[in-house]
Scaffold this motif. Structure first.
Motif, short mmCIF file in Angstrom:
data_model
loop_
_atom_site.label_atom_id
_atom_site.label_comp_id
_atom_site.label_asym_id
_atom_site.label_seq_id
_atom_site.Cartn_x
_atom_site.Cartn_y
_atom_site.Cartn_z
N VAL A 287 0.94 -1.03 0.13
CA VAL A 287 -0.04 -0.05 0.26
C VAL A 287 0.92 1.39 -0.12
CG1 VAL A 287 -1.51 1.23 1.31
CG2 VAL A 287 -2.04 -1.03 1.22
N ASP A 288 1.76 1.25 1.10
CA ASP A 288 2.82 2.36 0.81
C ASP A 288 3.61 2.71 -0.52
OD1 ASP A 288 2.07 2.82 3.54
OD2 ASP A 288 3.64 1.90 4.44
N ALA A 289 3.89 1.45 -1.04
CA ALA A 289 4.77 1.78 -2.23
C ALA A 289 3.91 2.09 -3.26
CB ALA A 289 5.28 0.32 -2.49
N TYR A 290 2.74 1.82 -3.29
CA TYR A 290 1.85 2.04 -4.40
C TYR A 290 1.35 3.71 -4.38
CZ TYR A 290 -2.23 3.04 -7.39
OH TYR A 290 -2.94 3.50 -8.30
N ASN A 342 -11.78 -12.58 -4.16
CA ASN A 342 -11.33 -12.58 -5.56
C ASN A 342 -11.02 -11.18 -5.90
OD1 ASN A 342 -13.81 -11.31 -6.19
ND2 ASN A 342 -14.17 -13.00 -7.79
N THR A 343 -11.10 -10.18 -4.94
CA THR A 343 -10.68 -8.69 -5.40
C THR A 343 -9.66 -8.37 -4.17
OG1 THR A 343 -12.41 -7.73 -4.54
CG2 THR A 343 -12.34 -8.38 -6.71
N LEU A 344 -9.07 -7.41 -4.43
CA LEU A 344 -8.20 -6.60 -3.28
C LEU A 344 -9.32 -5.91 -2.53
CD1 LEU A 344 -5.10 -4.62 -5.07
CD2 LEU A 344 -5.02 -6.84 -3.71
N GLN A 345 -10.24 -5.31 -2.78
CA GLN A 345 -11.13 -4.68 -1.86
C GLN A 345 -11.65 -5.55 -0.92
OE1 GLN A 345 -14.46 -2.80 -3.98
NE2 GLN A 345 -14.96 -1.47 -2.30
N MET A 346 -11.92 -6.93 -1.16
CA MET A 346 -12.72 -7.68 -0.53
C MET A 346 -11.89 -8.14 0.78
SD MET A 346 -14.51 -10.25 -3.21
CE MET A 346 -15.53 -11.27 -2.06
N ILE A 347 -10.46 -8.07 0.61
CA ILE A 347 -9.48 -8.38 1.69
C ILE A 347 -8.88 -7.09 2.35
CG2 ILE A 347 -8.74 -10.53 0.41
CD1 ILE A 347 -5.95 -9.32 -0.41
N GLY A 348 -9.61 -5.90 2.02
CA GLY A 348 -9.11 -4.88 3.01
C GLY A 348 -8.39 -3.83 2.19
N VAL A 349 -7.86 -3.88 0.86
CA VAL A 349 -6.94 -2.92 0.10
C VAL A 349 -7.99 -2.13 -0.86
CG1 VAL A 349 -5.13 -2.70 -1.27
CG2 VAL A 349 -5.07 -4.59 0.24
N GLU A 350 -7.92 -0.89 -0.52
CA GLU A 350 -8.99 -0.27 -1.17
C GLU A 350 -8.42 1.18 -2.09
OE1 GLU A 350 -12.28 0.79 1.46
OE2 GLU A 350 -12.53 -1.14 1.87
N VAL A 356 -5.92 7.17 -4.08
CA VAL A 356 -4.91 6.95 -2.78
C VAL A 356 -5.31 5.52 -2.40
CG1 VAL A 356 -4.33 7.52 -0.57
CG2 VAL A 356 -4.56 9.23 -2.33
N MET A 357 -4.37 4.71 -1.93
CA MET A 357 -4.59 3.31 -1.48
C MET A 357 -4.75 3.32 0.07
SD MET A 357 -2.83 -0.19 -2.35
CE MET A 357 -3.16 -0.43 -4.12
N SER A 358 -5.42 2.55 0.46
CA SER A 358 -5.64 2.45 2.20
C SER A 358 -5.81 0.77 2.49
CB SER A 358 -6.69 3.09 2.65
OG SER A 358 -7.84 2.85 2.20
N LEU A 359 -5.45 0.46 3.41
CA LEU A 359 -5.53 -1.03 3.97
C LEU A 359 -6.40 -1.00 5.35
CD1 LEU A 359 -4.84 -3.81 4.10
CD2 LEU A 359 -2.65 -3.05 5.55
N LYS A 360 -7.53 -1.70 5.25
CA LYS A 360 -8.34 -1.97 6.40
C LYS A 360 -8.01 -3.29 7.06
CE LYS A 360 -10.77 1.25 4.76
NZ LYS A 360 -10.82 2.81 5.07
#
Length: 461
Positions: A287-290, A342-350, A356-360
Motif C-alpha cells: 500500500v505504501d509503495a503504491y 477474489n478482489t483486493l477490496q474484499m481483503i481490505g485493500v481499497e 490513494v490506496m488504504s488498508l483496512k
C-alpha cells in the motif's frame, strides 16, 4: 576634424558591431534549441523518477508474488536461554516438547608435561599426522623440518597445511606453578561432535614415536584433553535425537533448533504457527509503495492553474496508459482466486476516487483468519494481482521496455540538438568572418576618403 574612435576610418567599434549582428542572426535558432533541450532534459529526469518509483513498487510486488510469503511460519520457544527456534515455509503447524540433555562440544588437546619455556622452544622434527574421527580419509600430515621445529613453527605449519581437515593450532602461556610461565600448544577441532575427535600421531626423527621427548611429545597420549568431543542430545516429545552440532535442522521438518544451554529433564515448549503478521506487514508495504508511485505519477502529469506550472509529462499518453493499466490490474477480479475472496477490496485493500490506496487492517485479518490460501490466491495465483502487476511493470522498466525506448529517444534528441548547435555555430562563425571582412574593407575605404579629404582641405586653405 579627424575621427579617433576604434574604427580606423569610420570610428565604429567593428568587432562589437559584428558580434551583435551575429548574435541577433543566431538568437532565434539558439532560443529554439534551448527550449528543445530544456524539455528533453526535464522529460529524461521525469522518466528517471518514474522508473525509480516503479522499481520500488515492483520490489514489494515481488514479495506478494511469491507464494512462500503466505506459508511463512513463526516459531516460539518457552525458554530462549535453553533453546531458540526458527521455522521455514515447510514447517508444519504444531507444538513440541523439547529438552536439551547435552550440548555438542569440540574436541581440544593441550600439550602436557612441564610445558615449554616459550613459543620459540625447540620441540623436534619429523611428521605429525592429525586425524578427525574414525575415518582415515579425514587425516592430514604435516612435515616438521629444522626450520619449523619450534613450538610456534609447529603451530604455523599445522594452520597453513593445505589439506588441513579442520583443526586450529594455538599457543597459550600459563603459570608454571613456581612463579613463572610456560607455553603449551593447543589443538582445537573446528567443528563439534564425535566425528571430529582428534587423534595425533607422530613419525619422530629421534626414532621413538611414543615417548615424551621430541616431536612425539605432541601425540594424543602425551597431551591433555581439555574438552571432550561430544554430540548434542535432545529429547523431542520423549524421543532421543543425537546430532554433532548445536544447530539441528533435520529433526523436525522445516524447524531449526539452536541449542543454547544443557538443562537435562527441563522441557521447553516449542510452538509453530502461521505468521500472519508477516503477511499483513508486506501488504502494508504494498500500500505504501503504491501510494508513493501514485504521488510521482500525479506530480509528473499535473498542472497548477495558480502557478501555471505543469508536470514534465503533462498530457503524456504513456503516463495516462500506465495509470489506467495499474488501476485495472488492481481493480479487476482475480479469475484464478480460490474461495470467497477474489478482489483486493474484499481483503481490505481499497483505492479512493483520488487514487490513494488504504488498508483496512481488520478486514485483512478477518480474511486471513478465514483462509490464508484464499488471500494468497488474490495476490499470487496465475492471474493474481501481484502476478499482473509484475508483468505490467516489467514491460515498462525492463531493457527495451517503454521507459527505456522513450529514454533512448530523448537521448537521441539531445544528440541532435548538440549537432544542430555545432552546425549553427559553424554557420555563425562563417557569417562573422564574412561581416568582419566587409566592415574592415568599408573602414579602410572610409579611412582613405578621410585622408583625401584632409589633403584637399589643406591645399585649398
Amino acid at each position: 576634424m579627424a575621427i579617433t574612435s576604434s574604427g580606423i576610418g569610420s570610428g565604429l567599434d567593428i568587432n562589437s558591431l559584428v558580434k551583435q549582428l551575429v548574435a541577433a542572426e543566431g538568437k532565434a535558432a539558439k532560443d529554439l534549441l534551448d527550449r528543445r533541450e530544456s524539455v528533453a532534459k526535464d522529460r529524461l529526469s521525469a522518466l528517471g523518477s518514474l522508473k525509480g518509483a516503479l522499481s520500488s513498487f515492483k520490489s514489494v510486488v515481488n514479495k506478494l508474488k511469491n507464494s512462500d510469503l503466505f506459508k511463512t511460519h513463526a516459531a516460539t520457544s518457552s525458554n530462549e536461554s535453553i533453546l531458540s527456534v526458527s521455522a521455514a515455509a515447510s514447517a508444519a503447524v504444531g507444538t513440541y516438547s523439547i529438552s536439551v540433555e547435552r550440548l555438542a562440544q569440540a574436541h581440544q588437546l593441550v600439550s602436557g608435561g612441564s610445558g615449554f619455556a616459550n613459543s620459540s622452544a625447540v620441540v623436534g622434527t619429523g611428521t605429525l599426522t592429525i586425524q578427525l574421527g574414525a575415518d582415515s580419509s579425514n587425516a592430514f600430515s604435516v612435515a616438521i623440518g629444522p626450520e619449523k621445529n619450534s613450538l610456534a613453527g609447529i603451530r604455523d605449519a599445522i594452520n597453513a597445511a593445505p589439506d588441513n581437515k579442520g583443526v586450529t593450532a594455538s599457543i597459550i602461556n600459563v603459570d608454571d606453578g613456581v612463579g613463572g610461565t610456560v607455553s603449551r600448544l593447543v589443538l582445537t577441532s573446528n567443528n563439534t561432535g564425535t566425528t571430529n575427535e582428534l587423534t595425533v600421531t607422530a613419525s619422530d626423527d629421534d626414532g621413538n614415536n611414543t615417548d615424551a621427548t621430541g616431536l612425539s611429545q605432541l601425540i594424543s597420549s602425551n597431551m591433555l584433553e581439555t574438552s571432550v568431543a561430544q554430540d548434542a542430545l535432545v529429547k523431542i516429545n520423549g524421543f532421543d535425537v543425537t546430532r554433532p552440532s548445536n544447530t539441528i535442522t533435520d529433526a523436525v521438518d522445516g524447524l531449526t533448533l539452536n541449542l543454547k544451554a544443557a538443562s537435562p529433564g527441563t522441557p521447553v515448549s516449542v510452538g509453530v504457527s502461521l505468521d500472519k503478521s508477516a503477511i499483513s506487514k508486506t501488504v502494508g508495504e504494498f500500500v505504501d509503495a503504491y501510494n508513493k508511485l501514485g504521488s510521482v505519477i500525479r506530480s509528473l502529469g499535473s498542472y497548477d492553474a495558480q502557478s501555471k506550472e505543469a508536470g514534465s509529462l503533462l498530457g503524456d499518453s504513456m503516463l495516462r496508459n500506465l495509470q489506467s493499466q495499474l488501476r485495472s490490474d488492481m481493480g479487476n477480479p482475480v479469475t484464478t482466486a480460490t474461495g470467497e475472496y477474489n478482489t483486493l477490496q474484499m481483503i481490505g485493500v481499497e483505492i479512493d476516487a483520488s487514487g490513494v490506496m488504504s488498508l483496512k487492517q481488520d478486514k485483512l485479518e478477518a480474511a486471513l483468519a478465514v483462509n490464508v490460501s484464499t488471500v494468497a490466491s488474490v495476490f499470487a495465483s496465475s492471474d493474481g494481482v501481484a502476478m499482473r502487476l509484475d508483468s505490467r511493470i516489467t514491460s515498462y522498466v525492463q531493457s527495451g521496455g517503454s521507459l527505456d525506448s522513450r529514454t533512448q529517444s530523448l537521448n537521441g534528441t539531445l544528440r541532435e540538438i548538440s549537432n544542430a548547435r555545432e552546425a549553427q555555430q559553424l554557420r555563425l562563425d562563417k557569417l562573422e568572418a564574412s561581416l568582419l571582412k566587409q566592415f574592415n574593407a568599408m573602414d579602410a575605404m572610409v579611412a582613405q576618403f578621410n585622408a583625401t579629404g584632409a589633403f584637399l582641405a589643406q591645399r585649398f586653405k
